[in-house]
Design an enzyme around this catalytic site. Sequence first.
Site, PDB file in Angstrom:
ATOM      1  N   SER A 114       0.791  -1.230   0.000  1.00 57.34           N
ATOM      2  CA  SER A 114       0.000   0.000   0.000  1.00 57.34           C
ATOM      3  C   SER A 114       0.824   1.281   0.000  1.00 57.34           C
ATOM      4  O   SER A 114       1.606   1.516  -0.910  1.00 57.34           O
ATOM      5  CB  SER A 114      -0.953  -0.046   1.186  1.00 57.34           C
ATOM      6  N   HIS A 115       0.679   2.056   1.073  1.00 59.66           N
ATOM      7  CA  HIS A 115       1.320   3.375   1.117  1.00 59.66           C
ATOM      8  C   HIS A 115       2.791   3.291   1.531  1.00 59.66           C
ATOM      9  O   HIS A 115       3.466   4.320   1.591  1.00 59.66           O
ATOM     10  CB  HIS A 115       0.560   4.267   2.102  1.00 59.66           C
ATOM     11  N   ASP A 278      -2.772   6.339  -3.292  1.00 59.40           N
ATOM     12  CA  ASP A 278      -1.568   5.708  -2.735  1.00 59.40           C
ATOM     13  C   ASP A 278      -1.070   4.551  -3.588  1.00 59.40           C
ATOM     14  O   ASP A 278      -1.553   4.325  -4.696  1.00 59.40           O
ATOM     15  CB  ASP A 278      -1.831   5.252  -1.297  1.00 59.40           C
ATOM     16  N   ASP A 280      -1.456   1.319  -3.711  1.00 56.37           N
ATOM     17  CA  ASP A 280      -2.368   0.319  -4.250  1.00 56.37           C
ATOM     18  C   ASP A 280      -3.738   0.894  -4.637  1.00 56.37           C
ATOM     19  O   ASP A 280      -4.665   0.148  -4.937  1.00 56.37           O
ATOM     20  CB  ASP A 280      -2.538  -0.847  -3.265  1.00 56.37           C
ATOM     21  N   ARG A 283      -6.455   4.706  -1.266  1.00 53.73           N
ATOM     22  CA  ARG A 283      -6.575   5.956  -0.492  1.00 53.73           C
ATOM     23  C   ARG A 283      -6.835   7.135  -1.411  1.00 53.73           C
ATOM     24  O   ARG A 283      -6.560   7.076  -2.605  1.00 53.73           O
ATOM     25  CB  ARG A 283      -5.283   6.222   0.277  1.00 53.73           C
TER      26      ARG A 283
HETATM   27  C1  VG1 Z   1      -3.029   2.302   8.407  1.00 59.19           C
HETATM   28  C2  VG1 Z   1      -4.190   3.255   8.599  1.00 59.19           C
HETATM   29  C3  VG1 Z   1      -5.497   2.485   8.488  1.00 59.19           C
HETATM   30  C4  VG1 Z   1      -5.553   1.748   7.157  1.00 59.19           C
HETATM   31  C5  VG1 Z   1      -4.331   0.870   6.998  1.00 59.19           C
HETATM   32  C6  VG1 Z   1      -4.273   0.224   5.626  1.00 59.19           C
HETATM   33  O1  VG1 Z   1      -3.036   1.339   9.423  1.00 59.19           O
HETATM   34  O2  VG1 Z   1      -4.103   3.901   9.830  1.00 59.19           O
HETATM   35  O3  VG1 Z   1      -6.566   3.390   8.632  1.00 59.19           O
HETATM   36  O4  VG1 Z   1      -6.699   0.955   7.067  1.00 59.19           O
HETATM   37  O5  VG1 Z   1      -3.150   1.653   7.150  1.00 59.19           O
HETATM   38  O6  VG1 Z   1      -4.269   1.197   4.630  1.00 59.19           O
HETATM   39  P1  VG1 Z   1      -2.091   1.423  10.734  1.00 59.19           P
HETATM   40  O7  VG1 Z   1      -2.326   0.145  11.460  1.00 59.19           O
HETATM   41  O8  VG1 Z   1      -0.693   1.616  10.232  1.00 59.19           O
HETATM   42  O9  VG1 Z   1      -2.553   2.639  11.473  1.00 59.19           O
HETATM   43  V1  VG1 Z   1      -3.478   0.865   3.178  1.00 59.19           V
HETATM   44  O10 VG1 Z   1      -3.800   2.097   2.169  1.00 59.19           O
HETATM   45  O11 VG1 Z   1      -2.154   0.237   3.714  1.00 59.19           O
HETATM   46  O12 VG1 Z   1      -4.216  -0.531   2.540  1.00 59.19           O
HETATM   47 CO    CO Z   2      -3.524   1.526   0.296  1.00 57.85          CO
END
Ligand code: VG1
Ligand code: CO
Length: 545
Positions: A114-115, A278, A280, A283
Site C-alpha cells: 500500500s502506502h 496511494d 495500491d 486511499r
Molecule cells: C493504516 C491506517 C489504516 C488503514 C491501513 C491500511 O493502518 O491507519 O486506517 O486501514 O493503514 O491502509 P495502521 O495500522 O498503520 O494505522 V493501506 O492504504 O495500507 O491498505
Molecule cells: Co492503500
Amino acid sequence: MANIKSIKTTPYQDQKPGTSGLRKRVPVFQQPNYVENFVQSIFDSLEGFEGQTLVIGGDGRYYNDVAIQKAIKIAAGNGFGKVMVGRDGLLSTPAASHIIRHYKAFGGLVLSASHNPGGPDGDFGIKYNIGNGGPAPEKITDAAFARTKVIDSYKMVEAPDVALGHIGTQRVGDMVVEVIDPVADYAALMETLFDFTAIRALFASGFRMRFDAMHAITGPYAHRILEEMLGAPEGTVINGTPSQDFGGGHPDPNLVYAKDLYDLLMSPDGPDFGAASDGDGDRNLIIGKNRFVTPSDSLAILAANAALAPGYATGIAGIARSMPTSAAADKVAEKRGLEMHETPTGWKFFGNLLDAGRVTICGEESAGTGSNHVREKDGLWAVLLWLNILAARKQSVDEIVRDHWQTYGRNYYTRHDYEEVDAAVANTLMDDLRAKLPGLVGQSFDDDLTVAYADDFTYHDPVDGSTSSKQGIRIGFTDGSRIVFRLSGTGTVGATLRLYLERYEAADGRHDLDTQTALEPLVGLADRLAGIRERTGRQSPSVIT
Ligand code: VG1
Ligand code: CO
C-alpha cells in the site's frame, strides 16, 4: 495430470498479518519459501476452493513479478480451477475487490504494501481477500498465522512462468490462468455509479484538475477514466506510470508526501481541484483550491451529498468510520437519522456491516473512503464522487466544505505520527497509559477539559458477534474533544505511535482557526499524559496529517 509437487519447508515465526495483510521489507520476503509458506498457510486455512476462481493482482511494486508467479503455481498445486490476474500482474486494491465480486471468485490475493515505499529495500506485502471482495476477517488471518508457525510443506505445480503481458487464457497444470485488462471492469462499475455526463460537462466548461498518481497503481485507471472517458485535458494525471519503487518516492497521499500538489492548489493560479492516491489505489487525498479537506471531513461530506450521484440516488443506509476517525460523519448520521458505526482501524471491520446492508459509506481518517460498491476503500471512487458533487452543486470545494461546517459544525482534526520508535518504548508507553485510564475519568485539565471516558477500545461486531479488543486508547472529554493513542499495524520497522486529536466547534462556532493551533492544547495534554517526548526522545512527530 498436472505435475504437482509437495515441497518440504520450514516455518517462519514472524508471519503475523497486521492491519492489512502481511507486510515486511523485501529482503524478508526474499528468504527461501517465505512467500510460499504464507500463501500455502492461507490456503490451508480455507475450505471449499477446489475448482474455484482466485483473483491475483498487485500494485506493481518491486517483487510483485516474482511473488505472483509463485502464487499462481501454488494456487494450481492446491486445486484452484482458475486464476484471474491483471495484465502485467497489476490490479489496484479496489479493482481486485470488484473483480472478485463481479466474477464470483472464491477470493483473491492482493500483492501490495500500500502506502509503504517500494524497491529492493522497500516493503512488500500479501493480503488475502474473501469472496465478498473484502480483506479476510481476523478469524482467517489468525488461522493463517497459526499455520505459518508449523507449516512443513507446500504444494506447487512445476511449470514455466506464466506470460502476463497479454490478455488471454493459458494453463498452468490443470488450472486456467486468464490475464485480464486491469482497468475495464472497474471503469465500467464507476460509470454505473456516477453521472459521467455531468462530470464531462464540468471538464468541458474549463474546470481544471490535477491528479497525482504518485508513480503507483492508479495511473492507468486515472488516465483511462479521467482523461479518456471524462475528457479531462491530457496532463491532468501526473506521475501516471506505475514504477517498481514509485519513482523513489513514498506513495502515501498526505500533506507530507504530496506536498507539491498541496502547494499547487494553494497557489494563486492553481487548478480548481487536486487529488492523489496511494501505492495500491485505495486511499484518496482531496484538495480544493485553497482548501485542504481533512479525510474525516471528506467522509462526512461525501455521506451528506452522496445522493447527488446516480448510484446513491435513493439515499444511504448508514455510515461507518474507524474509531480514530473524527466524529464529523456522526453529525451527518445524527441529523439524517442514519445508522452510525464505530469500528477498529482497518477495512476488514466494515465488511460485515456492508454485507448486511446496514451501512453504505465507510471511511477512515487515513484518507480511506469507500462504499458498498466494493469491499475495500477506493481512492478513485472518492475522487469521482467529489467530482460528481462539484458538478451537481456548481460550487467550489471550499464553498461546499464551509457550508458543511455551517450545517453540522466543524471537527478540527489532526494526526501526529512518531515513526520508527523503539518497539519496547512504544509498548511500555501504551501499557503505562492504559493503567492510568480508570483514574482519569472525571479529572479536569487546563481548566476546561474534563475527561468523560477513558478506555481501550473494544469492538463488538453487531453482525457476527465477534469481539476485537485493545484497538486503541481513547480519552474523550465532555466538550466532544478526544485524544486517541494507537500503535500502527502496517509499519515494518520498530513501532509507529499514532496520536489522533479532535476538537468540536458547533455550527455557530469558530471555523477559521488554523488546525494545529486549534488542537495545540490537546497536543500538550497528550504529551503530559503519555510522556511521548520524554520516552521517545522525539521533540516533534515525524509526520503530521
Ligand atoms: C493504516 C491506517 C489504516 C488503514 C491501513 C491500511 O493502518 O491507519 O486506517 O486501514 O493503514 O491502509 P495502521 O495500522 O498503520 O494505522 V493501506 O492504504 O495500507 O491498505
Ligand atoms: Co492503500
